[in-house]
Design a protein around this motif. Sequence first.
Motif, PDB file in Angstrom:
ATOM      1  N   LEU A 228     -16.276 -53.016 -77.453  1.00  0.00           N
ATOM      2  CA  LEU A 228     -17.276 -52.226 -76.749  1.00  0.00           C
ATOM      3  C   LEU A 228     -16.858 -50.759 -76.669  1.00  0.00           C
ATOM      4  N   LEU A 229     -15.570 -50.534 -76.428  1.00  0.00           N
ATOM      5  CA  LEU A 229     -15.075 -49.162 -76.283  1.00  0.00           C
ATOM      6  C   LEU A 229     -15.067 -48.413 -77.612  1.00  0.00           C
ATOM      7  N   ALA A 230     -14.690 -49.091 -78.705  1.00  0.00           N
ATOM      8  CA  ALA A 230     -14.564 -48.414 -79.996  1.00  0.00           C
ATOM      9  C   ALA A 230     -15.868 -47.749 -80.442  1.00  0.00           C
ATOM     10  N   PRO A 231     -17.011 -48.451 -80.430  1.00  0.00           N
ATOM     11  CA  PRO A 231     -18.250 -47.761 -80.813  1.00  0.00           C
ATOM     12  C   PRO A 231     -18.660 -46.668 -79.826  1.00  0.00           C
ATOM     13  N   LEU A 232     -18.307 -46.839 -78.538  1.00  0.00           N
ATOM     14  CA  LEU A 232     -18.595 -45.774 -77.569  1.00  0.00           C
ATOM     15  C   LEU A 232     -17.791 -44.518 -77.895  1.00  0.00           C
ATOM     16  N   VAL A 233     -16.505 -44.703 -78.234  1.00  0.00           N
ATOM     17  CA  VAL A 233     -15.676 -43.561 -78.612  1.00  0.00           C
ATOM     18  C   VAL A 233     -16.210 -42.927 -79.894  1.00  0.00           C
ATOM     19  N   GLY A 234     -16.560 -43.760 -80.873  1.00  0.00           N
ATOM     20  CA  GLY A 234     -17.072 -43.231 -82.129  1.00  0.00           C
ATOM     21  C   GLY A 234     -18.392 -42.493 -81.954  1.00  0.00           C
ATOM     22  N   GLY A 235     -19.337 -43.114 -81.259  1.00  0.00           N
ATOM     23  CA  GLY A 235     -20.629 -42.471 -81.052  1.00  0.00           C
ATOM     24  C   GLY A 235     -20.515 -41.210 -80.219  1.00  0.00           C
ATOM     25  N   GLY A 236     -19.689 -41.245 -79.170  1.00  0.00           N
ATOM     26  CA  GLY A 236     -19.480 -40.048 -78.359  1.00  0.00           C
ATOM     27  C   GLY A 236     -18.827 -38.929 -79.141  1.00  0.00           C
ATOM     28  N   SER A 237     -17.873 -39.281 -80.001  1.00  0.00           N
ATOM     29  CA  SER A 237     -17.221 -38.266 -80.832  1.00  0.00           C
ATOM     30  C   SER A 237     -18.211 -37.629 -81.800  1.00  0.00           C
TER      31      SER A 237
END
Length: 308
Positions: A228-237
């Motif tokens: 869940l965190l990985a796509p949030l970090v990617g999308g936010g970046s």
Amino acid sequence: MPITDFLTDLFNPDLAFLPKALAIAVMSSVVCGVIGCYVVLRGMAFIGDAVAHAVFPGLAVAFVLQGSLVLGGAVAGVVTALLIAVFAQHRRVREDSLIGVFFVAAFALGIVIISRAPGYAGSLQQFLFGSITGIPDRDLYTVGFTGLAILAVVFLLHKELVAVSLDREMARSVGLPVFWLDIVLYVLVTLAVVISLQTIGNILVLALLITPAAAARLLTDRLALMMLLAPLVGGGSALVGLYLSWSYDLPVGGTIVLVATAVFLLAWLFAPRHGLVLRRWRDRRPGDSTATSQVTPEPSAMPERAMR
């Protein structure tokens, strides 16, 4: 540039490429974040880099024929991945050696093909470093549908892919088709790389696949939360990187990667359990007997089965 001006530009009809670039950047970053979790768990970062090379001849052919870059890159990457999986069955040559042979050969083939096209230098720069100004509507839809298809396959085969990523021999002993699951994972990595190329480029795409997942790995020991965190970090970046690049006239791909890297460094320093600063602080607390009686293993040394 204030955020309000950036939002105004997003809805400016004269800057129609900007919302398309944002949509592709965020969608591809989210998909890469999910697939990157399997890549990080399996320790196959080299595969992601090699796949980025493998898709290049397909991109070159599609460019010369004025076809879809996403489709051309996907076909080339999948064919190369299948060749790797088949040749890897011969135990005389290790899988990493085959990757080095086939994927780099594919990249060389792409360079030869694109060199025969008019405007060779400009086209090569677009492939290597990405371009947000020339994204056609069809590629936007292709990326969207491909991303949904990738996430659907991950949802259906999640347990099997995790089992193969953590312990291949155990997965084989319980009857899982390890060979075909390897093929599926290679194909998913290939598709995730392909849909990211137009925004971030061939050279930097590995960071989009690895960095968000590595940051999430530092932030949690639970696999579900990591995914869940990985796509949030990617999308936010992707969102922050595009905003900064538009505000300060910076390369989009490089800015997105630097933002993701900054998040990784913050996680490495301040993650609740595995962050360097907090671990040092816990070790130095007076009266903490565990600080001197035992040493906490590094996250990379912890058994992957600890991921719940």
